[in-house]
Enzyme design. Structure first.
Site: not given
Ligand code: AP5
Length: 217
Positions: A13, A88, A127, A162, A173
């Site tokens: 994402k 979410r 990552r 992270r 997660r």
């Molecule tokens: P990346 O693009 O970073 O993936 P992502 O989907 O953004 O992953 P996240 O782990 O950031 O998502 P998440 O939803 O768990 O975390 P968030 O920060 O929102 O890619 C991942 C890796 O793959 C990278 O190394 C990248 O280089 C690689 N990659 C990407 N595309 C690729 C491809 N095509 N091929 C190969 N490699 C690739 O949330 C974190 C925490 O915050 C949550 O657990 C929760 O506690 C809190 N939180 C966040 N939002 C909310 C909400 N709305 N409500 C409540 N709590 C929330």
């Protein structure tokens, strides 16, 4: 352009949101990034969020909705936005719908990045993030190279993992995604907004698929 990117942790994402920002000039609004910023600054909100984040659980809806309301109200979001990691759960989706109704600016589409569990796990454990400039890398697919030059760091990045990318937290997660976020797929399908993208390809190929999905090309 008002788009939601939905998908499991590690589905890409954040990576795709940044490409959409570059291509279309609308801001990325990532609740994960906003929360990590608050944690790093040591604000009250960050303090409240940290325990949930470190254990892979969701931060409470009231905190996240307050943050989103403030961010969507800023001038740069008037022309559109890419929501990354929000909503979410169904309660957040309903609150977003109401917020956008009040502003008379409905969503254009919701893009689901679809990826198998095994690949998600590898992307998350691999990552790494530069602790100074925030660039995201991956030990398997995106090591720092010439293209990773940044104003702050030049060619030398200090990479960290992270805290929630540790194996023991990733399981939680993914469980939370299944139980709380996956129901959004049906919700947005019923609303006629859902576009499903196969995210198992290199970054540029996935981006082409996302663009096609957004513009229904
Ligand atoms: P990346 O693009 O970073 O993936 P992502 O989907 O953004 O992953 P996240 O782990 O950031 O998502 P998440 O939803 O768990 O975390 P968030 O920060 O929102 O890619 C991942 C890796 O793959 C990278 O190394 C990248 O280089 C690689 N990659 C990407 N595309 C690729 C491809 N095509 N091929 C190969 N490699 C690739 O949330 C974190 C925490 O915050 C949550 O657990 C929760 O506690 C809190 N939180 C966040 N939002 C909310 C909400 N709305 N409500 C409540 N709590 C929330």
């Amino acid at each position: 352009m008002r788009i939601v990117l939905v998908g499991a942790p590690g589905s890409g994402k954040g990576t795709q949101a940044q490409l959409l920002v570059k291509a279309f000039g609308v801001p990325q609004i990532s609740t994960g990034d906003l929360l990590r910023e608050a944690v790093a600054k040591g604000t009250d909100l960050g303090f409240r969020a940290k325990t949930a984040m470190d254990s892979g659980k969701l931060v409470d809806d009231a905190t996240v909705l307050g943050m989103i309301r403030e961010r969507i109200g800023r001038p740069d979001a008037a022309k559109g936005f890419i929501l990354d990691g929000f909503p979410r759960n169904i309660a957040q989706a309903e609150a977003l719908e109401k917020m956008l109704e009040d502003l008379a600016t409905p969503l254009d589409s919701v893009v689901l990045l679809n990826l198998d569990l095994g690949i998600l796990f590898k992307r998350l454990t691999g990552r790494r993030i530069c602790q100074d400039c925030g660039q995201v890398f991956n030990v398997y697919s995106a090591a720092p190279g010439a293209a990773a030059h940044s104003k702050e760091c030049g060619d030398t990045h200090r990479l960290i993992q992270r805290p929630d990318d540790k194996e023991e937290v990733i399981g939680k997660r993914l469980e939370v995604y299944e139980a709380q976020t996956k129901p959004l797929i049906k919700y947005y399908e019923a609303a006629g907004l859902l576009r499903i993208v196969d995210a198992d390809a290199d970054v540029d190929t996935v981006f082409k698929r996302v663009e096609r999905a957004v513009f229904k090309r």
